[in-house]
Motif scaffolding. Sequence first.
Motif, PDB file in Angstrom:
ATOM      1  N   PHE A  72      54.739  25.971  55.530  1.00 39.83           N
ATOM      2  CA  PHE A  72      55.910  26.190  56.357  1.00 39.83           C
ATOM      3  C   PHE A  72      56.036  25.030  57.331  1.00 39.83           C
ATOM      4  O   PHE A  72      55.068  24.309  57.562  1.00 39.83           O
ATOM      5  CB  PHE A  72      55.777  27.510  57.124  1.00 39.83           C
ATOM      6  CG  PHE A  72      55.835  28.733  56.250  1.00 39.83           C
ATOM      7  CD1 PHE A  72      54.753  29.074  55.451  1.00 39.83           C
ATOM      8  CD2 PHE A  72      56.968  29.518  56.199  1.00 39.83           C
ATOM      9  CE1 PHE A  72      54.805  30.186  54.615  1.00 39.83           C
ATOM     10  CE2 PHE A  72      57.034  30.623  55.377  1.00 39.83           C
ATOM     11  CZ  PHE A  72      55.946  30.950  54.583  1.00 39.83           C
ATOM     12  N   GLU A 121      60.416  27.589  58.904  1.00 40.41           N
ATOM     13  CA  GLU A 121      60.973  27.760  57.561  1.00 40.41           C
ATOM     14  C   GLU A 121      59.914  27.483  56.507  1.00 40.41           C
ATOM     15  O   GLU A 121      59.062  26.612  56.676  1.00 40.41           O
ATOM     16  CB  GLU A 121      62.171  26.825  57.350  1.00 40.41           C
ATOM     17  CG  GLU A 121      61.846  25.356  57.413  1.00 40.41           C
ATOM     18  CD  GLU A 121      63.010  24.457  56.994  1.00 40.41           C
ATOM     19  OE1 GLU A 121      64.028  24.973  56.511  1.00 40.41           O
ATOM     20  OE2 GLU A 121      62.881  23.230  57.144  1.00 40.41           O
ATOM     21  N   ASP A 126      62.295  37.185  49.365  1.00 42.54           N
ATOM     22  CA  ASP A 126      62.000  36.599  50.687  1.00 42.54           C
ATOM     23  C   ASP A 126      60.649  35.893  50.690  1.00 42.54           C
ATOM     24  O   ASP A 126      59.934  35.915  51.695  1.00 42.54           O
ATOM     25  CB  ASP A 126      62.033  37.663  51.785  1.00 42.54           C
ATOM     26  CG  ASP A 126      63.436  38.139  52.105  1.00 42.54           C
ATOM     27  OD1 ASP A 126      63.565  39.127  52.831  1.00 42.54           O
ATOM     28  OD2 ASP A 126      64.391  37.503  51.618  1.00 42.54           O
ATOM     29  N   ARG A 133      59.974  33.490  53.543  1.00 43.84           N
ATOM     30  CA  ARG A 133      60.230  33.961  54.900  1.00 43.84           C
ATOM     31  C   ARG A 133      58.899  34.185  55.585  1.00 43.84           C
ATOM     32  O   ARG A 133      57.988  34.799  55.036  1.00 43.84           O
ATOM     33  CB  ARG A 133      61.037  35.246  54.859  1.00 43.84           C
ATOM     34  CG  ARG A 133      62.440  35.087  54.270  1.00 43.84           C
ATOM     35  CD  ARG A 133      63.389  34.406  55.215  1.00 43.84           C
ATOM     36  NE  ARG A 133      63.549  35.152  56.440  1.00 43.84           N
ATOM     37  CZ  ARG A 133      64.370  36.198  56.590  1.00 43.84           C
ATOM     38  NH1 ARG A 133      65.114  36.602  55.579  1.00 43.84           N
ATOM     39  NH2 ARG A 133      64.451  36.810  57.742  1.00 43.84           N
ATOM     40  N   PRO A 134      58.746  33.701  56.807  1.00 48.12           N
ATOM     41  CA  PRO A 134      57.450  33.811  57.503  1.00 48.12           C
ATOM     42  C   PRO A 134      56.907  35.229  57.586  1.00 48.12           C
ATOM     43  O   PRO A 134      55.685  35.419  57.552  1.00 48.12           O
ATOM     44  CB  PRO A 134      57.763  33.237  58.883  1.00 48.12           C
ATOM     45  CG  PRO A 134      58.855  32.242  58.635  1.00 48.12           C
ATOM     46  CD  PRO A 134      59.699  32.878  57.578  1.00 48.12           C
ATOM     47  N   TYR A 135      57.757  36.233  57.690  1.00 43.21           N
ATOM     48  CA  TYR A 135      57.252  37.601  57.880  1.00 43.21           C
ATOM     49  C   TYR A 135      56.488  38.097  56.667  1.00 43.21           C
ATOM     50  O   TYR A 135      55.746  39.081  56.764  1.00 43.21           O
ATOM     51  CB  TYR A 135      58.386  38.552  58.239  1.00 43.21           C
ATOM     52  CG  TYR A 135      59.227  39.031  57.085  1.00 43.21           C
ATOM     53  CD1 TYR A 135      60.354  38.327  56.671  1.00 43.21           C
ATOM     54  CD2 TYR A 135      58.921  40.205  56.421  1.00 43.21           C
ATOM     55  CE1 TYR A 135      61.147  38.766  55.629  1.00 43.21           C
ATOM     56  CE2 TYR A 135      59.704  40.661  55.369  1.00 43.21           C
ATOM     57  CZ  TYR A 135      60.813  39.928  54.977  1.00 43.21           C
ATOM     58  OH  TYR A 135      61.583  40.370  53.938  1.00 43.21           O
ATOM     59  N   ARG A 136      56.609  37.416  55.519  1.00 42.07           N
ATOM     60  CA  ARG A 136      55.891  37.813  54.305  1.00 42.07           C
ATOM     61  C   ARG A 136      54.442  37.337  54.292  1.00 42.07           C
ATOM     62  O   ARG A 136      53.710  37.665  53.374  1.00 42.07           O
ATOM     63  CB  ARG A 136      56.600  37.241  53.088  1.00 42.07           C
ATOM     64  CG  ARG A 136      57.931  37.915  52.739  1.00 42.07           C
ATOM     65  CD  ARG A 136      57.751  39.356  52.413  1.00 42.07           C
ATOM     66  NE  ARG A 136      58.856  39.898  51.623  1.00 42.07           N
ATOM     67  CZ  ARG A 136      59.006  41.169  51.345  1.00 42.07           C
ATOM     68  NH1 ARG A 136      58.131  42.054  51.795  1.00 42.07           N
ATOM     69  NH2 ARG A 136      60.031  41.586  50.617  1.00 42.07           N
TER      70      ARG A 136
END
Length: 125
Positions: A37, A46, A105, A108-111
């Motif tokens: 990221f 991102e 996703d 996506r960082p939340y993953r």
Amino acid sequence: EVQLVESGGGLVQPGGSLRLSCVASGFTFSNYAMGWFRQAPGRAREGVAAIDSAGRTMYADSVEGRFTISRDNAENTLYLQILSLKPEDTAMYYCAANRYMYVSDTLRPYRWAYWGQGTQVTSSS
């Protein structure tokens, strides 16, 4: 304790190349999905690339063809080869780990559960 330690960042002229490394410890590296990221000042973090435990890869459209993610399970190390650097690639680059790579996703960082401290990449003349 999970640890992810990035290295390899630096100041590179536009058009140059870099290889980032991330050494992992505290978990069975070969069983985990890994990702890279980046976060530029004032911008959201991102995802740029991910690789699952079977070696399947995924890239953000913005880096497709210039970035290559790879892993060496014997060395517990994740790599990101960056070619044809652009000024807009300037950011802090982070390594991330998760037991699974989600099909939605993905970047996506939340993953992603575990994070390193980052290594700075600057592309400027």
